[in-house]
Design an enzyme around this catalytic site. Structure first.
Site, PDB file in Angstrom:
ATOM      1  N   TYR A 141       0.812  -1.215   0.000  1.00 13.87           N
ATOM      2  CA  TYR A 141       0.000   0.000   0.000  1.00 13.87           C
ATOM      3  C   TYR A 141       0.851   1.274   0.000  1.00 13.87           C
ATOM      4  O   TYR A 141       0.353   2.366  -0.230  1.00 13.87           O
ATOM      5  CB  TYR A 141      -0.940   0.036   1.216  1.00 13.87           C
ATOM      6  CG  TYR A 141      -1.968  -1.077   1.242  1.00 13.87           C
ATOM      7  CD1 TYR A 141      -2.074  -1.981   0.199  1.00 13.87           C
ATOM      8  CD2 TYR A 141      -2.840  -1.231   2.305  1.00 13.87           C
ATOM      9  CE1 TYR A 141      -3.000  -3.011   0.226  1.00 13.87           C
ATOM     10  CE2 TYR A 141      -3.775  -2.246   2.336  1.00 13.87           C
ATOM     11  CZ  TYR A 141      -3.841  -3.136   1.289  1.00 13.87           C
ATOM     12  OH  TYR A 141      -4.766  -4.139   1.313  1.00 13.87           O
ATOM     13  N   LYS A 190       4.366 -15.250   2.458  1.00 10.54           N
ATOM     14  CA  LYS A 190       4.272 -16.026   1.217  1.00 10.54           C
ATOM     15  C   LYS A 190       5.712 -16.286   0.751  1.00 10.54           C
ATOM     16  O   LYS A 190       6.121 -15.938  -0.359  1.00 10.54           O
ATOM     17  CB  LYS A 190       3.454 -15.216   0.189  1.00 10.54           C
ATOM     18  CG  LYS A 190       3.120 -15.957  -1.090  1.00 10.54           C
ATOM     19  CD  LYS A 190       2.112 -17.072  -0.911  1.00 10.54           C
ATOM     20  CE  LYS A 190       1.881 -17.800  -2.231  1.00 10.54           C
ATOM     21  NZ  LYS A 190       1.134 -19.054  -2.071  1.00 10.54           N
ATOM     22  N   ASP A 223      -1.928 -18.388   2.048  1.00 10.53           N
ATOM     23  CA  ASP A 223      -3.046 -19.135   1.458  1.00 10.53           C
ATOM     24  C   ASP A 223      -3.536 -20.218   2.427  1.00 10.53           C
ATOM     25  O   ASP A 223      -4.738 -20.438   2.591  1.00 10.53           O
ATOM     26  CB  ASP A 223      -2.679 -19.717   0.086  1.00 10.53           C
ATOM     27  CG  ASP A 223      -1.259 -20.259   0.017  1.00 10.53           C
ATOM     28  OD1 ASP A 223      -0.465 -19.997   0.948  1.00 10.53           O
ATOM     29  OD2 ASP A 223      -0.946 -20.956  -0.955  1.00 10.53           O
ATOM     30  N   ASP A 247      -4.757  -7.066   6.116  1.00  7.60           N
ATOM     31  CA  ASP A 247      -6.016  -6.419   5.737  1.00  7.60           C
ATOM     32  C   ASP A 247      -7.068  -7.487   5.438  1.00  7.60           C
ATOM     33  O   ASP A 247      -8.196  -7.462   5.933  1.00  7.60           O
ATOM     34  CB  ASP A 247      -5.750  -5.537   4.497  1.00  7.60           C
ATOM     35  CG  ASP A 247      -6.911  -4.628   4.167  1.00  7.60           C
ATOM     36  OD1 ASP A 247      -7.901  -4.610   4.919  1.00  7.60           O
ATOM     37  OD2 ASP A 247      -6.838  -3.928   3.138  1.00  7.60           O
ATOM     38  N   ASP A 251     -10.223  -9.087   8.166  1.00  5.81           N
ATOM     39  CA  ASP A 251     -11.635  -9.017   7.790  1.00  5.81           C
ATOM     40  C   ASP A 251     -12.263 -10.412   7.784  1.00  5.81           C
ATOM     41  O   ASP A 251     -13.405 -10.599   8.203  1.00  5.81           O
ATOM     42  CB  ASP A 251     -11.802  -8.360   6.406  1.00  5.81           C
ATOM     43  CG  ASP A 251     -12.080  -6.868   6.548  1.00  5.81           C
ATOM     44  OD1 ASP A 251     -11.756  -6.298   7.605  1.00  5.81           O
ATOM     45  OD2 ASP A 251     -12.622  -6.265   5.595  1.00  5.81           O
TER      46      ASP A 251
END
Ligand code: NAD
Length: 356
Positions: A141, A190, A223, A247, A251
């Site tokens: 971001y 990852k 994942d 993020d 959620d």
């Protein structure tokens, strides 16, 4: 203790829920012999209306001088015009950046008495107690981005970038938090694909081994984490991850308890005041009706007591009071499933009574 607390109620239901949290903080001060001095300032849409700026200078100055900040929510249809000069959310991004709030903490708990509200099976979610640390000011971001048009068409790119320093400081926060909990930290990355994740993993493992030998740690690929979070949520204690993964995962995690009206969050930096808020928005559809659930904001005030004021017993007292009110079966409309419900102010009264 003497503490200066800035209130940023914001828009929609923000002022309604912050008012109840302030009553709770006042009661904590009286009960435990502290002095909390409150000042209220504008942020978001109401600040645009009054000052033409979603984070006026006087609000920022007051926040910098505070010991802690309690925020309601910002935004609403009134300020949604895509052609507007500025937007309420700009105020939120700016305050996080100006105060250097690089760590976002989101506790996700499924209280046994609330497990039936979860979209998942009760036996899977009951007892979930996770504390997420999401890195908030780095990664994809904030990395370099761009776009270009070539003969083949349009191309756009973003870059995910982290430095050793940025990883170390959030891993340390996670390690310290784990010491006060069940002493386990899971780092999500990852590393099988991304270079930046391989750095993240190396730094994470070094900090944990060198500085937190008493805390168990593990690495999980993002994942796989997306699956584990809904299949085995009780397996996790503290989870630390970078901005984008955090993020998305927070959620996903916020759905485990079944209602946003119960979830608080905190944004912290290395020094200076922390910012505490519910994870829900300004709920314009119910604003002004007196039916908003104030518990997420009340629980955010418990985080404020714990993390900024270091008042652990007081924080636990607030959490226990919320627990007791829910165990006694009291619900605001969002949790009542059509049954009997209490108003925002009545829920505040019940928490105050339980605190006594
Ligand atoms: P929202 O969280 O405001 O509302 C989603 C749904 O949940 C609505 O039906 C609402 O009534 C309900 N709800 C939310 N909080 C509740 C509470 N405490 N008690 C009872 N019910 C509650 O999300 P949205 O509708 O997508 O967004 C509304 C506005 O809030 C938008 O302008 C959005 O940009 C803004 N927003 C702000 C923040 C923030 O300030 N941090 C976060 C998310 C959304």
């Amino acid at each position: 203790m003497q503490a200066r607390i800035v209130l940023l109620p914001g828009d929609g239901i923000g002022p309604e829920v912050v008012a109840q949290a302030q009553r709770v903080l006042d009661r904590v001060a009286a009960k435990f012999g502290h002095q909390f001095e409150f000042s209220t300032h504008a942020i978001g849409g109401c600040a645009i209306d009054e000052f033409g700026d979603p984070l006026p200078e006087q609000s920022l100055t007051a926040c910098r001088a505070a010991d802690a900040i309690l925020l309601g929510a910002v935004g609403g249809p009134k300020w949604d015009d895509p052609n507007a000069k500025t937007r309420p959310e700009v105020g939120l991004l700016k305050i996080r950046k100006e105060l250097g709030l690089f760590a976002n903490l989101r506790p996700i708990q499924v209280l046994p008495q609330m497990a039936a509200a979860s979209p998942l099976k009760q036996e899977i979610v009951a007892g979930t107690d996770i504390l997420f640390f999401r890195e908030l000011t780095g990664g994809l971001y904030f990395g370099k981005s761009g776009k270009e048009t070539t003969a083949e068409g349009e191309t756009a790119w973003n870059t995910m970038i982290y430095s050793t320093h940025e990883i170390e400081r959030i891993v340390r926060m996670a390690g310290q938090a784990a010491r006060g909990r069940r002493k386990k930290v899971t780092s999500v990355d990852k590393a099988n694909v991304l270079e930046v994740s391989r750095l993240w993993r190396r730094v994470f493992e070094r900090v944990m081994k060198d500085e937190f030998p008493d805390v168990e740690f593990e690495n999980v690929l993002v994942d796989a984490m997306a699956m584990h979070l809904i299949a085995r949520p009780t397996k996790f204690d503290v989870v630390v991850t970078e901005n984008l993964f955090g993020d998305i995962l927070t959620d996903e995690g916020s759905m485990l308890p079944g209602s946003m009206g119960l979830l608080p969050s905190a944004s912290l930096g290395s020094s200076g005041p922390g910012l505490y808020e519910p994870i829900h928005g300004s709920a314009p559809d119910i604003a002004g009706q007196g039916i908003a659930n104030p518990l997420a904001t009340i629980l955010a005030s418990a985080m404020l007591l714990r993390h900024s004021l270091k008042l652990e017993a007081e924080a636990k007292a607030v959490e226990a009071a919320v627990d007791a009110v829910l165990s006694a079966g009291h619900r605001t409309k969002d949790l009542a499933a059509g049954g009997v419900s209490v108003t925002t102010a009545q829920m505040g009264d019940l928490v105050l009574a339980a605190l006594n």
